[in-house]
Design a protein around this motif. Structure first.
Motif, PDB file in Angstrom:
ATOM      1  N   THR A 105       0.826  -1.194   0.000  1.00 18.77           N
ATOM      2  CA  THR A 105       0.000   0.000   0.000  1.00 18.77           C
ATOM      3  C   THR A 105       0.861   1.245   0.000  1.00 18.77           C
ATOM      4  O   THR A 105       1.989   1.235   0.531  1.00 18.77           O
ATOM      5  CB  THR A 105      -0.934   0.021   1.216  1.00 18.77           C
ATOM      6  N   ARG A 106       0.344   2.318  -0.569  1.00 19.30           N
ATOM      7  CA  ARG A 106       1.003   3.626  -0.508  1.00 19.30           C
ATOM      8  C   ARG A 106       0.257   4.569   0.431  1.00 19.30           C
ATOM      9  O   ARG A 106       0.543   5.760   0.469  1.00 19.30           O
ATOM     10  CB  ARG A 106       1.138   4.224  -1.899  1.00 19.30           C
ATOM     11  N   ASN A 107      -0.673   4.021   1.184  1.00 15.91           N
ATOM     12  CA  ASN A 107      -1.445   4.808   2.142  1.00 15.91           C
ATOM     13  C   ASN A 107      -0.601   5.030   3.394  1.00 15.91           C
ATOM     14  O   ASN A 107      -0.314   4.091   4.144  1.00 15.91           O
ATOM     15  CB  ASN A 107      -2.726   4.069   2.492  1.00 15.91           C
ATOM     16  N   GLU A 108      -0.226   6.260   3.658  1.00 13.00           N
ATOM     17  CA  GLU A 108       0.702   6.529   4.755  1.00 13.00           C
ATOM     18  C   GLU A 108       0.096   6.188   6.109  1.00 13.00           C
ATOM     19  O   GLU A 108       0.835   5.895   7.056  1.00 13.00           O
ATOM     20  CB  GLU A 108       1.168   7.972   4.742  1.00 13.00           C
ATOM     21  N   GLU A 109      -1.213   6.166   6.204  1.00  8.18           N
ATOM     22  CA  GLU A 109      -1.841   5.851   7.489  1.00  8.18           C
ATOM     23  C   GLU A 109      -1.617   4.394   7.890  1.00  8.18           C
ATOM     24  O   GLU A 109      -1.798   4.041   9.055  1.00  8.18           O
ATOM     25  CB  GLU A 109      -3.337   6.147   7.423  1.00  8.18           C
ATOM     26  N   MET A 110      -1.190   3.583   6.955  1.00  5.11           N
ATOM     27  CA  MET A 110      -0.965   2.177   7.263  1.00  5.11           C
ATOM     28  C   MET A 110       0.484   1.877   7.629  1.00  5.11           C
ATOM     29  O   MET A 110       0.839   0.727   7.853  1.00  5.11           O
ATOM     30  CB  MET A 110      -1.406   1.324   6.072  1.00  5.11           C
ATOM     31  N   TYR A 111       1.299   2.906   7.715  1.00  2.00           N
ATOM     32  CA  TYR A 111       2.706   2.721   8.067  1.00  2.00           C
ATOM     33  C   TYR A 111       2.943   3.121   9.519  1.00  2.00           C
ATOM     34  O   TYR A 111       2.507   4.183   9.956  1.00  2.00           O
ATOM     35  CB  TYR A 111       3.601   3.546   7.142  1.00  2.00           C
TER      36      TYR A 111
END
Length: 124
Positions: A105-111
């Motif tokens: 994913t490139r969704n920063e909230e998942m990092y």
């Protein structure tokens, strides 16, 4: 858990190339997804690219597709971002982040794990 540390930022002319790296000296990126994000002055942070360490699968933002390449370096336990044909609009602080698991994913909230960032300046 990992603690990403970025390196390799600097000043480059338009059209030039630069490689930035993300490493962790104590843990390994196995079983992690590692992403690069960037934040330009006065703008929100955006995704640049991400790579699944175990498979090497990668995804890119449209704005860098064909110019940037993300790769893993097993020997150095590092993730590199090779940037070519750089433009002034690529100027930003580049952040490395990591997340456990296989979802690419490139969704920063998942990092969960973030580095401090490295500055890239592209002069016109």
């Amino acid at each position: 858990q990992v603690q990403p540390v970025e390196s390799g930022g600097g000043l480059v002319q338009t059209g030039g190339s630069l490689r930035i790296s993300c490493a962790d000296s104590e843990s390994r990126f196995s079983d992690y997804v590692v992403g690069w994000f960037r934040q330009a002055p006065g703008k929100e942070r955006d995704s640049v690219a991400a790579i699944r360490w175990n498979t090497g699968d990668a995804r890119y933002a449209d704005s860098v597709q064909g110019r940037f390449a993300i790769s893993r370096d097993n020997a150095r336990n590092a993730v590199h971002l090779e940037m070519a044909s750089l433009k002034p609009e690529d100027t930003a602080v580049y952040y490395c982040a990591a997340r456990v698991g296989s979802v690419l994913t490139r969704n920063e909230e998942m990092y969960s794990y973030w580095g401090q960032g490295t500055q890239v300046i592209v002069s016109s």
